[in-house]
Design a protein around this motif. Structure first.
Motif, PDB file in Angstrom:
ATOM      1  N   LEU A 324       0.847  -1.184   0.000  1.00 40.44           N
ATOM      2  CA  LEU A 324       0.000   0.000   0.000  1.00 40.44           C
ATOM      3  C   LEU A 324       0.886   1.237   0.000  1.00 40.44           C
ATOM      4  O   LEU A 324       1.961   1.245   0.598  1.00 40.44           O
ATOM      5  CB  LEU A 324      -0.899   0.023   1.243  1.00 40.44           C
ATOM      6  N   SER A 325       0.426   2.270  -0.656  1.00 40.61           N
ATOM      7  CA  SER A 325       1.139   3.536  -0.606  1.00 40.61           C
ATOM      8  C   SER A 325       0.939   4.176   0.772  1.00 40.61           C
ATOM      9  O   SER A 325      -0.047   3.884   1.460  1.00 40.61           O
ATOM     10  CB  SER A 325       0.612   4.478  -1.696  1.00 40.61           C
ATOM     11  N   PRO A 367     -10.254  -0.494  -9.438  1.00 41.09           N
ATOM     12  CA  PRO A 367      -9.987   0.892  -9.026  1.00 41.09           C
ATOM     13  C   PRO A 367      -9.314   0.997  -7.664  1.00 41.09           C
ATOM     14  O   PRO A 367      -8.518   1.915  -7.435  1.00 41.09           O
ATOM     15  CB  PRO A 367     -11.389   1.523  -9.010  1.00 41.09           C
ATOM     16  N   ILE A 368      -9.617   0.072  -6.751  1.00 42.44           N
ATOM     17  CA  ILE A 368      -8.973   0.097  -5.432  1.00 42.44           C
ATOM     18  C   ILE A 368      -7.477  -0.153  -5.570  1.00 42.44           C
ATOM     19  O   ILE A 368      -6.649   0.518  -4.943  1.00 42.44           O
ATOM     20  CB  ILE A 368      -9.622  -0.941  -4.507  1.00 42.44           C
ATOM     21  N   THR A 369      -7.100  -1.111  -6.418  1.00 48.64           N
ATOM     22  CA  THR A 369      -5.683  -1.395  -6.636  1.00 48.64           C
ATOM     23  C   THR A 369      -4.976  -0.218  -7.280  1.00 48.64           C
ATOM     24  O   THR A 369      -3.837   0.123  -6.917  1.00 48.64           O
ATOM     25  CB  THR A 369      -5.538  -2.649  -7.511  1.00 48.64           C
ATOM     26  N   ILE A 370      -5.627   0.434  -8.235  1.00 45.99           N
ATOM     27  CA  ILE A 370      -5.010   1.578  -8.920  1.00 45.99           C
ATOM     28  C   ILE A 370      -4.797   2.736  -7.958  1.00 45.99           C
ATOM     29  O   ILE A 370      -3.747   3.389  -7.955  1.00 45.99           O
ATOM     30  CB  ILE A 370      -5.885   2.009 -10.111  1.00 45.99           C
ATOM     31  N   LEU A 371      -5.784   2.996  -7.107  1.00 46.93           N
ATOM     32  CA  LEU A 371      -5.719   4.162  -6.237  1.00 46.93           C
ATOM     33  C   LEU A 371      -4.886   3.931  -4.985  1.00 46.93           C
ATOM     34  O   LEU A 371      -4.237   4.862  -4.485  1.00 46.93           O
ATOM     35  CB  LEU A 371      -7.141   4.589  -5.833  1.00 46.93           C
ATOM     36  N   LEU A 372      -4.892   2.699  -4.447  1.00 49.45           N
ATOM     37  CA  LEU A 372      -4.279   2.458  -3.140  1.00 49.45           C
ATOM     38  C   LEU A 372      -3.010   1.625  -3.187  1.00 49.45           C
ATOM     39  O   LEU A 372      -2.312   1.534  -2.177  1.00 49.45           O
ATOM     40  CB  LEU A 372      -5.288   1.771  -2.214  1.00 49.45           C
ATOM     41  N   GLY A 373      -2.709   0.979  -4.319  1.00 54.38           N
ATOM     42  CA  GLY A 373      -1.519   0.143  -4.395  1.00 54.38           C
ATOM     43  C   GLY A 373      -0.245   0.955  -4.297  1.00 54.38           C
ATOM     44  O   GLY A 373      -0.207   2.149  -4.630  1.00 54.38           O
TER      45      GLY A 373
END
Length: 624
Positions: A324-325, A367-373
């Motif tokens: 996670l970032s 979208p969760i992976t794109i925004l929070l990965g």
């Protein structure tokens, strides 16, 4: 990035928004059911590596599960009992620290309030005095003096003295909620672990036969990678708490076990938890010690231990990132804390990490992976191109120098620079780039190539008023820079036979850039590489210099220039009969000529700059 993922807004349709709203409502209002289920699922992932280890030793599925759960439950109950006794002891010892606490509070109040009191006094001295407020009306009666308002009669209410039975009932009612939830989590955990294979089969069946491979990969990531991360995080936090307790005991701090356990537990709360633990320890130590030395020493020890664990131990145990970032960790803590309170705060990172892993395989969660990965869904070439459009020259060069510390300039061209240029060419042909952006792209590419591959030799004097070739052709501009330093022939002609590698092109902007970058890639390894533009007006040092050339790299043709390229290849074959003729087909999605036709005119077709280096350098070593 895949074509289907070209825009996040294509995923955020009205139906997706309605679905997300329903899911949020379900999470909030169904917390009583979902909290124990989430806790049991996370604990099952943490215990999965232990169960696999016991099964490798020889335990069956049921014995391994029961032993793992029993071991985990024993540890939790034992630690909770010890901490409960420690907490009772702290409560009993608080009156002993009352004087020190009052003294510290008075000292801190004096330090903090003195400047403001002095400022208030200075302002009051120069401010105008406001008139006194009017007195309340007074009614005079015979023999008494009273106000017009009636005075209320004081009333004191005393609660009945609590009996032992009432106290026990109150404690039982307070503890029943956590005990009941812990029991429910334990039951769910046992059944999830026992039904692990059955649940996996059900999920695969639910996903359908067409999605078996993707579902298996997603479950494998969750049960292997994620569970290993959770177990590693648990061990690290447990070790951190134990070390904190031991060091506090060495400093002479009472109830060190309580503070060590508290610091290890709060460390599961991202960022905020470790700060709260440090502040609580510092406040307690400051309260029990008359001075400030012990409190500052304990705080420094705590910060140093956290820095070592966060920046040395954790990267070596489970990589440089949790997946996670940093911003995603904070956002997930806020979201799950608002949804589920303290339990959500503790589970924020594990739950979000599971969603990020699932988003790599399930399109609805992508979208969760794109925004929070931790790694955005953008490769290095796309990031390079985005920075070029933004004019971030220094960031590009800084990242490139870091990349060249591990790899060659040829690989940088294959993986980042040339694919980024291909993206720019594609958007340029479609008219999506304006004149200012095109100029910025040319300037940035030239600066990056010139900075990363400096040319040795005495610099030539600049002519005033000279028009730069950069406005028309980046490759020609870079070649001109080399000719100004190295001379007309880009080096001496008094060199051994078969020591020169020639990079040739048709004079187009594409061919000139590829040839120049290849020259610089070869020169980085000490190869005497030079470039030439094939055409009727090309310079030629003479037929007696043909033996100097060992290899000729001719740019791969596009369909529009195939006939011209064939003539040039035949001319090179006739003029340099002893040289190998090689071309490089770079996989950039261009409308290039058919490879079968091209192979009839060259000795070899390569696929990258790195293959070119591997082809040239061993050959030169054998000749040497």
């Amino acid at each position: 990035m895949r074509d289907s993922d070209s825009s996040l807004f294509n995923i955020l349709t009205s139906s997706a928004i309605v679905t997300a709203t329903c899911v949020l409502g379900l999470l909030y209002f169904g917390r009583d059911v979902l909290e124990p289920l989430a806790l049991a699922s996370i604990l099952s992932l943490m215990l999965a590596p232990l169960i696999r280890g016991l099964r490798r030793v020889g335990f069956g599925r049921l014995p391994a599960t029961l032993v793992s759960v029993l071991l985990a439950g024993t540890c939790v109950v034992g630690a909770s009992t010890i901490l409960a006794f420690q907490l009772v002891a702290v409560t009993a010892d608080l009156p002993q620290y009352r004087a020190a606490i009052r003294s510290k509070i008075e000292r801190v109040r004096e330090i903090t309030e003195r400047p403001f009191a002095r400022l208030e006094a200075e302002l009051s001295a120069v401010a105008l005095q406001s008139p006194l407020p009017p007195l309340p009306p007074v009614t005079v009666k015979r023999g008494t003096l009273s106000t017009s308002a009636n005075q209320p009669l004081p009333v004191e209410i005393r609660a009945p003295r609590a009996t032992t039975r009432d106290t026990l009932a109150r404690l039982f009612s307070v503890a029943w909620g956590p005990i009941g939830e812990a029991g429910l989590v334990l039951v769910l955990l046992v059944f999830i672990l026992l039904e692990h294979e059955s649940l996996r089969d059900r999920v695969i069946r639910l996903a359908g036969q067409a999605e078996i491979s993707r579902t298996v990969r997603a479950l494998s990531d969750a049960t292997r990678g994620v569970s290993r991360f959770f177990l590693s995080q648990f061990i690290i936090n447990l070790t951190f708490g134990a070390l904190t307790g031991v060091l506090l005991w060495a400093f002479g701090v009472p109830h060190a076990a309580l503070w060590g356990a508290l610091s290890g537990l709060l460390r599961f709360v991202p960022y905020l938890g470790i700060m709260v633990a440090g502040v609580l320890i510092a406040i307690f130590v400051a309260a029990i010690d008359p001075g400030w030395t012990l409190a500052l020493s304990c705080l420094a020890m705590f910060v140093a231990l956290e820095l070592v664990v966060a920046h040395v131990v954790e990267p070596k145990v489970y990589g440089h990132s949790s997946g996670l970032s940093p911003l995603a960790v904070i956002v997930s803590a806020l979201f799950w804390g608002a949804m589920w309170g303290p339990v959500g705060l503790l589970l924020s990172t594990p739950l979000t990490l599971c969603l990020v892993v699932a988003g790599r395989h399930v399109r609805a969660l992508e979208p969760i992976t794109i925004l929070l990965g931790d790694v955005p869904n953008v490769n290095a070439a796309q990031r390079f191109y985005q920075r070029v459009l933004g004019g971030e020259r220094h960031a590009i060069i800084s990242d490139a120098k870091s990349y060249l510390g591990r790899h060659s300039f040829a690989r940088y061209c294959d993986q980042i620079l040339l694919p980024g240029v291909a993206l720019a060419a594609t958007e340029g042909r479609s008219g999506q780039i304006d004149a200012a952006q095109e100029a910025r792209i040319r300037t940035t590419i030239a600066d990056v190539a010139a900075t990363l591959t400096p040319i040795s030799g005495a610099p030539a004097r600049r002519r005033k008023g000279r028009v730069s070739l950069l406005d028309a052709n980046v490759g020609a501009h870079l070649r001109k820079m080399r000719e100004e330093r190295l001379g007309r022939w880009q080096g001496s002609l008094d060199v051994p036979s078969h020591s020169v590698v020639l990079c040739a092109g048709l004079g187009t902007e594409r061919d000139d850039l590829i040839s120049e970058l290849l020259v610089r890639s070869l020169r980085e390894l000490g190869v005497d590489a030079r470039s030439v533009v094939m055409g009727p007006d090309q310079d030629n040092p003479g037929p007696d210099k043909a033996d100097l050339v060992s290899t000729v790299f001719l740019s791969y043709p596009v369909e529009a220039t195939l006939e011209q390229w064939q003539r040039v290849a035949d001319e090179l074959r006739a003029g340099l009969p002893n040289a190998l003729l090689v071309t490089i087909r770079l996989p950039f999605g261009e409308a290039v000529a058919n490879q079968t036709t091209v192979q009839e005119h060259v000795d070899m077709v390569l696929r990258s700059f790195e293959e070119s280096l591997a082809f040239v350098v061993p050959e030169r070593a054998a000749q040497g």
